[in-house]
Design an enzyme around this catalytic site. Structure first.
Site, PDB file in Angstrom:
ATOM      1  N   GLY A 724       0.832  -1.200   0.000  1.00 21.83           N
ATOM      2  CA  GLY A 724       0.000   0.000   0.000  1.00 21.83           C
ATOM      3  C   GLY A 724       0.861   1.242   0.000  1.00 21.83           C
ATOM      4  N   GLY A 726       0.687   5.623   0.959  1.00 17.98           N
ATOM      5  CA  GLY A 726      -0.063   6.708   1.567  1.00 17.98           C
ATOM      6  C   GLY A 726       0.766   7.964   1.652  1.00 17.98           C
ATOM      7  N   GLY A 727       0.269   8.916   2.462  1.00 12.87           N
ATOM      8  CA  GLY A 727       0.952  10.200   2.557  1.00 12.87           C
ATOM      9  C   GLY A 727       2.312  10.110   3.212  1.00 12.87           C
ATOM     10  N   MET A 728       2.497   9.143   4.130  1.00 16.19           N
ATOM     11  CA  MET A 728       3.775   9.012   4.813  1.00 16.19           C
ATOM     12  C   MET A 728       4.816   8.296   3.968  1.00 16.19           C
ATOM     13  SD  MET A 728       3.521  10.389   7.835  1.00 16.19           S
ATOM     14  CE  MET A 728       4.842   9.621   8.766  1.00 16.19           C
ATOM     15  N   GLY A 729       4.383   7.485   3.045  1.00 13.48           N
ATOM     16  CA  GLY A 729       5.317   6.699   2.241  1.00 13.48           C
ATOM     17  C   GLY A 729       4.641   5.471   1.691  1.00 13.48           C
ATOM     18  N   VAL A 731       4.243   0.876   2.076  1.00 14.08           N
ATOM     19  CA  VAL A 731       4.434  -0.327   2.882  1.00 14.08           C
ATOM     20  C   VAL A 731       4.647  -1.491   1.924  1.00 14.08           C
ATOM     21  CG1 VAL A 731       3.464  -1.870   4.620  1.00 14.08           C
ATOM     22  CG2 VAL A 731       2.980   0.583   4.714  1.00 14.08           C
ATOM     23  N   LYS A 746       7.814  -0.538   6.224  1.00 14.88           N
ATOM     24  CA  LYS A 746       7.236   0.756   5.891  1.00 14.88           C
ATOM     25  C   LYS A 746       8.341   1.760   5.618  1.00 14.88           C
ATOM     26  CE  LYS A 746       4.064   4.354   7.362  1.00 14.88           C
ATOM     27  NZ  LYS A 746       2.995   4.768   8.296  1.00 14.88           N
ATOM     28  N   ASP A 841      -3.881   8.639  14.698  1.00 20.80           N
ATOM     29  CA  ASP A 841      -4.449   8.438  13.351  1.00 20.80           C
ATOM     30  C   ASP A 841      -5.269   7.155  13.322  1.00 20.80           C
ATOM     31  OD1 ASP A 841      -5.013   9.047  10.714  1.00 20.80           O
ATOM     32  OD2 ASP A 841      -3.211   8.108   9.920  1.00 20.80           O
TER      33      ASP A 841
END
Length: 990
Positions: A724, A726-729, A731, A746, A841
């Site tokens: 997956g 997302g905004g953080m990076g 996985v 991650k 979160d």
């Protein structure tokens, strides 16, 4: 002074004489196929007039044969069959009606009653042939009272008549003609200069024309069209001796032909009666009256033709037997694979042809009723008939062929690829829509028993294949291709382990032994540079012998310039290996080398080929299974060679560092640490591979580099697949190569950790989050940073789906299940709060439902906030600098965030409790308490308070408990996550 020819003209003049003959036959076949499929077949029964007569050249079964006048010559011409809904049926014609004459508007009538006898019947048949099969025709038919009248019949094409009935009779022949013609063209372009390939091209071309039948005058539209008349009649008889010779020449010329040259003539001698009779009849049709006796004799003695037919077929069977003998004595693995491919595709094709075409023809000639096969059986037989068109082109046209098992496996794997399955899914879906539109007036019950039901089943099967294609591919490999599957796994494991072996000698031994276990080559060796000056010297050899090789020779130069393993084709006259010096050719033959895998190091930039150093070469002989090395094998071997090159480079740099002063040694150490190359990632399926992999092995999509992220992280974790982003990076699923377990890795983007202090904070907080030990918290195993400033966390890999997907599928959960999930999540968050860690979160995407006795697991503490760092419970005011985010950035997902998070207030445990309340509300109602709008809309909705739950979804006490967690004032919320779970649980049992 000699004159140089242009390159194209020079190539043409170098063609052997047989290539010109083959080219001419192929050109005739192309023209024949175009006329047959556009001007003839579309107008044949049951299309066209929709009626056939006693002596009718266009009546099925369609053969390039004169009529059997012994049975039909003295009979009056009558209608033998009438198709329903055809022009003949509309005119009132029925079977048994006598036909006195036939004509076109502008032609003289063909009088069918003017005398009887064999010659008369043959003449009538000749004129009917040239009457053609298209355009209007006038029949003069008799009536019961003895009178006669004219009937004008239109002869429409198939698209204006009974397409379904026409398809059963003719569609397979049209496909066969086109397929064999295309195969002949492709093979001619690939290897038209070769005599063996030329005979195969002739066999395919003559087979295409022979299966089509006569052209019925349509050829006259072309200049010299009567040449096509003769070609169409003699193609089938000529195909038999050509096929026999092709068998004797495949895969190389039989020793019998070298010893007894007269055997070249024998197949033509056996087929001579068939060829001569067909040629005589064709010349008679073309207007040569002198050939009438031959045509008449052929019509009066049909058994001679078919006896010659049987004799030619028998000769071909003997040729097959001789080919089997040669196959058993042949020790060339590539040639044996060619024969197997030809046999596995040709034998089923011949058997299917016998069942589908030969049996009905022989039954008709014997006066028996032809067998009727169900449509599904006909489709299956026709598919088998087409196999030789593909198998022969592959077996003869490709320099090094794969075995049938490998071809089948790769075909199934490609068929299960993402895009292929998508196309396959769309085809029955379109057919289903068309069927529903066509039968839109029919009741639903009738549709369930019609073709629409079949198409619906096919759509379901295709959708299931798309959803479970990876599992299906894995199951097929385990069930039917276990050897290939095991080999792939061994090589993949070896590729991941190579770079961890620092001793060059141990590395070479490990690689040789693992390759031998996976691929079973007849010999395998590794030659390395640096032992003998200017040479590649063998250090490990299994199952054979190998001498040293010049490091500056032609073969070494080819390896230095090669980006992939180099295959050796000593039997192919076009092989570059034949341009090597004689001593290197002798080296290849003595070692039995079939595949050379270069191990190189780049001294310059990535695109600088001239500054490559050839460190070593992996030498492999033919596989003992006689299978060729597949693309998958070569890619894995290339990956192993790349890792070996890195390992050799590291060893070389370390040896150099040991002899350097301290300052230089530090520089060298940094150079060693920066060796890993960026990982390649498939944007379609998420598969991750080494730097040199350009296309995805799963679906063929172009791979994209993931800058700064190596395939193997810190020599510990080999990344396999994207899970997956997302905004953080992102996985990834990765494998811990030391403990041989799967983990989740991650990657945190570098811009979120902009300086050294931020990376230090990340390290400290990762250590604290890793201390969280709870069955419902995804464990953190490790952390680290990348050269560009990014970082990574290594976590427990949890199987299962997240709560978001469950809610999307089910809408909302029943209260008991929702309570179990909420309790597990609350206990996990309570454990984190005791360690001084806030999640900040919480949302359904971060809650996994693994099953197997574990209700839920909380993950993604990537934006967690540390309240204290010593674990003793001594709280202190949180430091804004401890956040794993940039300054001023709002952390979390708006729909699940507490009001204080929007106001830049300091969060505490009650911030997570608010998010837990939102999740509980959504699980029970299927809705969000503050909607799904923008950030501003959610802030306004929070000021108004949560919306009431839909009636009946939860008891009032449960709703009050959840609304208490959603209070805008943190002091009015439950004091802890455990207290909130108990509050909701108590309300549930009230």
């Amino acid at each position: 002074m000699p004159v140089s020819l242009p390159p194209a003209r020079a190539r043409l003049e170098r063609l052997p004489p047989h290539a010109w003959v083959v080219t001419a036959i192929v050109l005739l076949t192309i023209v024949y196929a175009a006329i047959e499929t556009t001007k003839v077949r579309p107008y044949l029964w049951p299309a066209g007039a929709g009626a056939t007569m006693t002596i009718d050249p266009a009546a099925p079964p369609l053969l390039a044969r004169p009529p059997d006048v012994t049975r039909q010559g003295g009979r009056p011409q009558t209608i033998t069959s009438v198709a329903d809904g055809s022009p003949a049926a509309a005119a009132g014609l029925v079977a048994g009606t006598r036909v006195r004459s036939v004509r076109r508007d502008d032609d003289q009538a063909i009088d069918l009653d003017a005398g009887t006898g064999d010659e008369r019947a043959l003449a009538v048949w000749q004129r009917l042939y040239w009457l053609g099969v298209s355009g209007p025709v006038i029949w003069n038919v008799g009536t019961a009272d003895g009178s006669a009248h004219d009937v004008t019949l239109r002869r429409p094409a198939v698209w204006e008549s009974d397409a379904r009935g026409w398809s059963r009779v003719h569609l397979s022949t049209v496909v066969q003609v086109l397929m064999f013609t295309c195969a002949a063209v492709v093979l001619l372009l690939l290897r038209g200069h070769d005599l063996t390939a030329g005979l195969a091209v002739l066999a395919l071309a003559l087979g295409a024309a022979g299966s089509g039948g006569p052209l019925f005058g349509a050829e006259l539209a072309l200049p010299l069209g009567r040449i096509l008349t003769v070609f169409g009649w003699v193609a089938r008889p000529l195909a038999f001796p050509v096929i026999g010779l092709a068998i004797l020449y495949f895969p190389r010329k039989s020793p019998l032909l070298r010893r007894y040259g007269w055997l070249h003539v024998l197949p033509f001698a056996v087929a001579a009666p068939m060829i001569a009779l067909s040629l005589g009849t064709a010349l008679y049709l073309s207007g040569l009256d002198a050939a009438r006796p031959i045509a008449l004799w052929d019509a009066l003695h049909p058994g001679v033709y078919f006896k010659s037919f049987a004799a030619a077929l028998g000769f071909n069977l003997l040729a097959v037997g001789e080919g089997v003998y040669r196959y058993r004595a042949n020790r060339d693995a590539n040639e044996r694979r060619r024969v197997r491919m030809a046999v596995y595709t040709g034998v089923p094709g011949v058997a299917a042809f016998a069942l589908k075409d030969a049996v009905p023809i022989l039954a008709s000639l014997a006066g028996l009723s032809a067998p009727h096969y169900p449509p599904a059986v006909l489709i299956f037989l026709q598919t088998l008939i087409l196999l030789p068109a593909v198998g022969l082109v592959y077996a003869i046209g490709v320099a090094r062929v794969l075995g049938p098992r490998i071809v089948l496996r790769r075909s199934l794997r490609y068929a299960l690829a993402n895009r292929t399955v998508t196309v396959i899914t769309a085809l029955p879906a379109l057919a289903l829509v068309a069927s529903l539109v066509k039968h839109r007036r029919e009741p639903i019950g009738d549709l369930a028993t019609s073709s629409a039901a079949l198409f619906a089943i096919l759509v379901g099967a295709a959708v299931a294949a798309r959803k479970y294609r990876e599992r299906a591919r894995h199951w097929l490999d385990l069930r039917f291709f276990r050897e290939e599957y095991d080999a792939q796994k061994i090589l993949q494991s070896l590729s991941s382990r190579v770079r961890f072996e620092t001793d060059p000698a141990d590395l070479a031994n490990m690689v040789v032994n693992q390759i031998d276990e996976a691929l079973h080559p007849e010999m395998v060796a590794i030659l390395v540079s640096g032992i003998d000056e200017g040479r590649l010297s063998p250090v490990v050899v299994l199952h054979g012998s190998a001498e040293s090789l010049p490091l500056e020779g032609g073969l070494a130069a080819m390896l230095r310039w090669s980006d992939e393993p180099l295959e050796i084709f000593m039997q192919d006259p076009r092989s570059p290996a034949l341009r090597l010096p004689p001593d290197e050719q002798n080296w290849l033959q003595c070692t039995g080398a079939s595949l050379l895998v270069p191990v190189t190091a780049r001294n310059g930039g990535p695109a600088d080929r001239q500054d490559r150093t050839l460190l070593a070469v992996i030498v492999l002989g033919e596989r003992r299974s006689e299978e060729a090395y597949s693309d998958e094998d070569r890619q894995l071997l290339a990956s192993i060679a790349t890792q070996m090159g890195l390992g050799f480079d590291v060893a070389r740099l370390r040896r150099r560092a040991e002899a350097q002063p301290d300052a230089e040694r530090e520089t060298t150490t940094r150079l060693v640490a920066s060796i890993p190359s960026p990982m390649m990632e498939c944007p379609e399926c998420g598969r991750c591979e080494e730097t040199e992999t350009r296309t995805c092995p799963s679906d063929g999509t172009a791979m994209l580099p993931v800058l700064s992220v190596p395939r193997t992280v810190e020599n510990k974790y080999r990344i396999e697949h994207l899970l997956g982003r997302g905004g953080m990076g992102a996985v990834y699923r990765a494998r811990d190569v030391r403990l041989d377990r799967l983990v989740a890795l991650k990657v945190v983007r570098a811009e979120l950790l902009g300086d050294f202090e931020a990376r230090q904070r990340f390290r400290r907080e990762a250590q604290i989050v890793a201390r969280l030990q709870h069955p419902s918290i995804v464990a953190v195993f490790d952390y680290g940073t990348f050269v560009d400033g990014g970082a990574y966390l290594v976590m427990e890999l949890v199987r299962g789906e997240d709560l978001r997907r469950v809610l999307q599928r089910e809408g909302r959960l029943d209260s008991q299940r929702a309570m179990r999930i909420l309790e597990a999540v609350c206990l996990a968050i309570e454990a984190a709060h005791r360690e001084g860690v806030l999640h900040r979160d919480l949302k359904p995407e971060n809650i996994l439902l693994p099953g197997a006795g574990t209700e839920a697991k909380v993950l993604d503490f990537g934006v967690a906030k540390v309240i204290h760092q010593d674990g003793r419970g001594d709280r202190r005011e949180p430091d804004p600098a401890t956040l794993l985010t940039t300054a001023g950035m709002i952390v979390g997902t708006p729909a699940y965030m507490a009001p204080e998070q929007f106001q830049a207030a300091q969060p505490d445990a009650r911030t997570d409790i608010f998010s837990l309340g939102v999740i509980a509300y959504e699980m029970l109602s299927g809705e969000l308490p503050f909607g799904r709008g923008s950030l501003a809309e959610i802030v306004l909705a929070q000021a108004r308070g949560p919306a009431p739950m839909p009636p009946g979804v939860a008891p009032p006490a449960v709703e009050r408990a959840i609304r208490s967690a959603l209070d805008a004032d943190p002091d009015k919320r439950p004091s802890s996550a455990q207290a909130f779970a108990q509050l909701v649980g108590s309300a549930m049992v009230m």
